[in-house]
Design a protein around this motif. Structure first.
Motif, PDB file in Angstrom:
ATOM      1  N   ASN A   1       0.819  -0.995   0.210  1.00 53.94           N
ATOM      2  CA  ASN A   1      -0.236  -0.272  -0.721  1.00 53.94           C
ATOM      3  C   ASN A   1       1.306   1.544   0.071  1.00 53.94           C
ATOM      4  N   VAL A   2       0.163   2.520  -1.066  1.00 53.61           N
ATOM      5  CA  VAL A   2       1.149   3.556  -0.888  1.00 53.61           C
ATOM      6  C   VAL A   2       1.124   4.754   0.524  1.00 53.61           C
ATOM      7  N   VAL A   3       2.021   3.965   1.490  1.00 55.82           N
ATOM      8  CA  VAL A   3       1.904   5.302   2.220  1.00 55.82           C
ATOM      9  C   VAL A   3       2.587   6.234   2.773  1.00 55.82           C
ATOM     10  N   GLY A   4       3.060   6.815   1.792  1.00 50.07           N
ATOM     11  CA  GLY A   4       3.954   8.200   2.138  1.00 50.07           C
ATOM     12  C   GLY A   4       4.395   8.387   0.531  1.00 50.07           C
ATOM     13  N   SER A   5       5.593   9.405   0.623  1.00 47.91           N
ATOM     14  CA  SER A   5       6.457   9.259  -0.310  1.00 47.91           C
ATOM     15  C   SER A   5       7.647   9.630  -0.270  1.00 47.91           C
ATOM     16  N   ILE A   6       8.623   9.375  -1.652  1.00 47.61           N
ATOM     17  CA  ILE A   6       9.989   9.818  -0.803  1.00 47.61           C
ATOM     18  C   ILE A   6      10.607  10.772  -2.505  1.00 47.61           C
ATOM     19  N   GLY A   7      11.498  12.261  -1.847  1.00 48.88           N
ATOM     20  CA  GLY A   7      11.528  13.228  -2.760  1.00 48.88           C
ATOM     21  C   GLY A   7      12.997  13.653  -2.495  1.00 48.88           C
ATOM     22  N   ILE A   8      14.075  13.558  -3.800  1.00 46.89           N
ATOM     23  CA  ILE A   8      14.920  13.945  -4.270  1.00 46.89           C
ATOM     24  C   ILE A   8      15.342  15.174  -4.996  1.00 46.89           C
ATOM     25  N   HIS A   9      15.463  16.540  -4.439  1.00 47.91           N
ATOM     26  CA  HIS A   9      15.528  17.639  -4.875  1.00 47.91           C
ATOM     27  C   HIS A   9      17.282  18.022  -5.186  1.00 47.91           C
ATOM     28  N   LEU A  10      16.925  18.407  -6.357  1.00 51.17           N
ATOM     29  CA  LEU A  10      18.253  19.010  -7.125  1.00 51.17           C
ATOM     30  C   LEU A  10      18.251  20.371  -7.102  1.00 51.17           C
ATOM     31  N   ASP A  11      18.961  21.274  -6.707  1.00 48.27           N
ATOM     32  CA  ASP A  11      19.507  22.089  -6.872  1.00 48.27           C
ATOM     33  C   ASP A  11      20.075  22.863  -8.411  1.00 48.27           C
ATOM     34  N   ILE A  12      18.698  23.175  -9.922  1.00 51.51           N
ATOM     35  CA  ILE A  12      19.298  23.733 -10.050  1.00 51.51           C
ATOM     36  C   ILE A  12      18.913  25.430 -10.856  1.00 51.51           C
ATOM     37  N   THR A  13      19.237  25.880 -10.003  1.00 50.44           N
ATOM     38  CA  THR A  13      19.538  27.695 -10.281  1.00 50.44           C
ATOM     39  C   THR A  13      19.928  28.212 -11.322  1.00 50.44           C
ATOM     40  N   GLU A  14      21.334  27.127 -11.247  1.00 54.14           N
ATOM     41  CA  GLU A  14      22.329  28.042 -12.662  1.00 54.14           C
ATOM     42  C   GLU A  14      21.887  27.792 -13.295  1.00 54.14           C
ATOM     43  N   GLN A  15      21.609  26.237 -13.741  1.00 51.80           N
ATOM     44  CA  GLN A  15      21.019  25.959 -15.186  1.00 51.80           C
ATOM     45  C   GLN A  15      20.333  26.726 -15.637  1.00 51.80           C
ATOM     46  N   LYS A  16      19.242  26.927 -14.512  1.00 50.78           N
ATOM     47  CA  LYS A  16      17.785  27.473 -15.187  1.00 50.78           C
ATOM     48  C   LYS A  16      18.669  29.215 -15.895  1.00 50.78           C
ATOM     49  N   ASN A  17      19.001  29.523 -14.823  1.00 48.64           N
ATOM     50  CA  ASN A  17      19.530  31.051 -15.499  1.00 48.64           C
ATOM     51  C   ASN A  17      20.119  30.764 -16.514  1.00 48.64           C
ATOM     52  N   LEU A  18      21.458  29.734 -17.062  1.00 48.41           N
ATOM     53  CA  LEU A  18      21.640  29.581 -18.555  1.00 48.41           C
ATOM     54  C   LEU A  18      20.376  29.933 -19.282  1.00 48.41           C
ATOM     55  N   GLU A  19      19.512  28.836 -18.533  1.00 49.47           N
ATOM     56  CA  GLU A  19      18.859  28.881 -20.171  1.00 49.47           C
ATOM     57  C   GLU A  19      17.581  29.955 -20.284  1.00 49.47           C
TER      58      GLU A  19
END
Length: 794
Positions: free
Chosen positions: A539-557
């Protein structure tokens, strides 16, 4: 399968049958007890109301002295108001000494079920067959079955609830044992080397893998067929005599030789042993048929001996120590692995007949706690119940895992089977695995990616330091808080987060980008990879999230998008500039051409041959310059044009080109087959074929020139070819001719732009262009056009 195994299987069937009968009798007895208890409950309801109103609950044992099972009266908040002596003894609690809430005794796995059942009690007024696990005093678990009803006051309002508790722990254990025995029986049947059939009302309802392999039929092809439909008797008279005899009141057994018909058309002979269960009227309820293939010379004794030898060899080579003892603990069978595990110097054959109870004293010194090990063996033998994965610690550091299987025949104990396996490596592996788990837990805690674990309501259960650094909060500020509320996400991304959270509850993993504000108000961009978290039951009882800061890449985009916009504006300016330059260059060319024409007309009578020739060459150079400027303009605008997507009949395009370009009288254009109607920009298609046909026409040196146009169609492309019988193109020019300002030889009238424009148009259609050529024989140009290029108007 030898006779012992066959006998074991039959005994297992009998044992299961008797166990089921015992369970049915027990259930009938308990049902009667419940019925009697419910009668007492109804009679006592009126008295209970009076007792509750007058707060005279202490007389419950006198009023309900006839209720043997534990009896409890509780308030609507599950607080015990009163209970009889049986309830106090069973639960281990006394409500007169300490407040007792029944809801607090329920096992966590049954909390939700209990809440639903209590609501049913409140709505209906009665609760039947509520079954759950509870904790009694000292934390012991019990399985209980409860029948309860509400108690009402004179106005008909519920004021309390009463119920009888029945201990069904032993019944649950019986069900578990029956399940294990059935599982063992299924394993034995499916892995038996003999074919086994279950027959009900003369129809086959089940066949094991061995029988299916024997006849090469699928199980579906065998179901609902009779034994006579797939085989015939060798001796029908013998069969009739056997079916008339009874081996007991409820069982018929006999063995016959039958000839079975294989699906492939072959035949085999099988020794067929049939055991039939009959009812009290002597009618067969079901039969079990065991078929042994004795085709080779039909020598059943030799087949049986070979089967025994194979089984013995199998046991000898097993990597599990096997010890088979009879009811007196005399050794019947052992294998070499058993001797090796315990360091027994004798061969397995010499162990037969030895009294294990006496010889065990010689080897008890091997165990870390020898006296306890002996008592454990005696306990297991006394219980005569299946034991699996029983661990034994040895003084030398090894760990054995032991299984015990009691053997019964017609309900009588006939012996038991021990199996031993050295699990030292596996146990050490588990320890190492735990160490690795701690190690990787440390890695997760310190990795650069932010890790968050939440429950199904988005409450934070765990975070690592990297995530805390990303948001600017401490772990204490985050634990237990709602992740959606703590992480300050920009408004336009909140709906996106809700969508992905719903996916997580559906068991879907995915990745997405969001913009968030840290604790200090700084805007950052994150790439989140989320996955559902499951419990042991899936049964699904929650979730796990992995977070990556891509601010620099976003600014380059963002910078990239800005540069692309600037580049697009620059290209547009260049195109406008090309048009202006083209106009400015052509204007003086036209003036020079006019002057040359006037000069020739005014002085043609005075000019000599050389002067006339020079004026003619000047006009040709001016014409060439004009073509060059026009070609450069076309070349510069090919990539910027947006192609139309219309239906273009290539046959009509070829016809139009043949009317406007110069085709020598000795050259003929042939179309090998009717050309297709394609979705494309008609102007560009016209440019393509005009360049190919013009080049072919001017490069034919044969008295009879032929240009042939053909095509092929694939799932994704149109492939066209333009073939001529001209002078041919040297191999070193095969790539060069598609480059701008490149032409073959010294053709002064050629600008070197035509085929480069062709190449750019074909590239825009995501196609390819190539050629085959032989000097003096001719050239074939091939090119492909994608049916649905990305740059076409939709």
């Amino acid at each position: 399968m030898d006779r012992n195994e066959t006998s074991m299987l039959k005994r297992a069937v009998e044992r299961e049958k008797k166990a089921r009968k015992a369970a049915e009798n027990l259930l009938e007895q308990k049902a009667k007890e419940l019925y009697d208890a419910s009668l007492h409950l109804r009679e006592a309801n009126g008295r209970l109301e009076t007792l509750l109103n007058k707060q005279q609950g202490n007389s419950i044992n006198n009023d309900f002295i006839n209720i043997i099972d534990p009896y409890v009266v509780m308030g609507l908040d599950t607080k015990v108001i009163n209970m009889n002596t049986s309830a106090k003894e069973f639960l281990g609690f006394d409500h007169t000494e300490k407040e007792v809430y029944l809801s607090g005794l329920v096992h966590k796995d049954y909390v939700e079920y209990t809440a639903e059942s209590f609501q049913t009690l409140l709505q209906v007024g009665i609760l039947k067959n509520y079954s759950a696990r509870i904790f009694v005093k000292d934390g012991k678990e019990k399985h209980v079955n409860i029948n309860a009803s509400l108690i009402y006051d004179k106005e008909g309002r519920p004021i309390a609830a009463q119920g009888v508790i029945r201990d069904i722990t032993q019944e649950m254990e019986i069900k578990k044992l029956l399940h294990q025995q059935k599982k063992q029986q299924d394993i034995i049947v499916e892995n038996s080397p003999l074919g086994i059939l279950l027959i009900v009302k003369n129809k086959i309802v089940k066949a094991n893998r061995s029988f299916i392999d024997l006849l090469e039929f699928s199980e579906e092809e065998l179901i609902n067929r009779t034994l006579d439909e797939i085989s015939s008797l060798e001796d029908s008279n013998l069969y009739e005599n056997l079916t008339q005899n009874k081996n007991g009141d409820d069982l018929k057994k006999f063995a016959v030789i039958r000839k079975f018909f294989m699906k492939s058309g072959g035949k085999l002979f099988g020794k067929t042993s049939i055991s039939s269960i009959v009812d009290e009227n002597g009618e067969v309820t079901y039969s079990v048929a065991m078929i042994e293939d004795i085709t080779q010379e039909k020598k059943s004794e030799e087949k049986l001996r070979a089967s025994e030898e194979r089984l013995a060899k199998l046991i000898k080579n097993l990597q599990t120590g096997i010890l088979l003892e009879d009811q007196d603990r005399k050794i019947v069978l052992a294998n070499q692995k058993f001797c090796d595990l315990f360091g027994i110097p004798l061969s397995p054959e010499k162990l037969k007949g030895i009294d294990s109870k006496k010889s065990i004293d010689k080897y008890k010194h091997l165990f870390s706690e020898s006296e306890m090990a002996i008592r454990r063996i005696d306990y297991v033998l006394d219980k005569k119940e299946v034991v699996t994965s029983d661990e034994m610690e040895l003084l030398d550091g090894r760990t054995f895992e032991r299984d015990y299987i009691p053997l019964f025949s017609n309900g009588e104990y006939q012996g038991h089977l021990w199996s031993y396996q050295d699990v030292t490596l596996r146990k050490n592996y588990r320890k190492n695995l735990e160490a690795q788990k701690e190690k990787y837990g440390s890695i997760i805690a310190n990795m650069n990616l932010g890790l968050v674990e939440v429950d199904d309501e988005d409450n934070i259960l765990m975070v690592n330091q990297s995530f805390c650094d990303m948001v600017g909060y401490t772990p204490m500020e985050l634990m237990g808080k709602n992740a959606v509320e703590v992480v300050n996400m920009v408004e336009e991304d909140r709906e996106k987060l809700e969508i992905h959270n719903r996916k997580r509850k559906q068991g879907i993993s995915d990745s997405y980008e969001v913009a968030v504000l840290t604790k200090t108000g700084e805007k950052r961009f994150w790439l989140i990879s989320g996955a559902p978290k499951y419990d042991d039951f899936g049964n699904v009882v929650g979730s796990i999230g992995i977070h990556l800061d891509i601010t620099e890449q976003k600014n380059l985009e963002l910078q990239k998008e800005s540069l692309l916009e600037e580049l697009e504006a620059s290209n547009k300016g260049l195109q406008e500039y090309a048009h202006i330059v083209s106009h400015d260059l052509k204007s003086p060319l036209r003036s020079v051409s006019a002057l040359a024409t006037w000069l020739y007309e005014d002085y043609k009578d005075k000019l000599d041959e050389t002067g006339s020739y020079n004026l003619k060459m000047m006009q040709e150079k001016i014409e060439g310059m004009d073509k060059l400027i026009t070609g450069i303009l076309k070349y510069s605008t090919v990539n910027s044009d947006v192609f139309d997507s219309t239906e273009v009949d290539v046959n009509e395009v070829i016809k139009e080109i043949a009317e406007i370009i110069y085709i020598p009288e000795n050259v003929t254009i042939n179309i090998a087959q009717k050309l297709p109607i394609i979705k494309a920009d008609k102007t560009k298609i016209h440019q393509l074929f005009q360049n190919f046909l013009s080049n072919a026409a001017v490069n034919i040196d044969k008295p009879k020139g032929i240009i042939e146009i053909d095509f092929k169609e694939t799932e994704r492309y149109w492939e066209f070819s333009v073939k001529d019988n001209g002078v041919g193109i040297p191999e070193e020019y095969h790539e060069k001719i598609f480059q701008i300002f490149q032409s073959i030889g010294n053709q002064e009238r050629s600008t070197g732009i035509g085929l480069s424009i062709v190449k750019k148009i074909i590239d825009r259609y995501e196609g390819k262009v190539w050629l085959d050529s032989e000097i003096g024989e001719g050239t074939t140009f091939y090119f492909t056009l994608t049916k649905n290029p990305k740059n076409q108007k939709k």
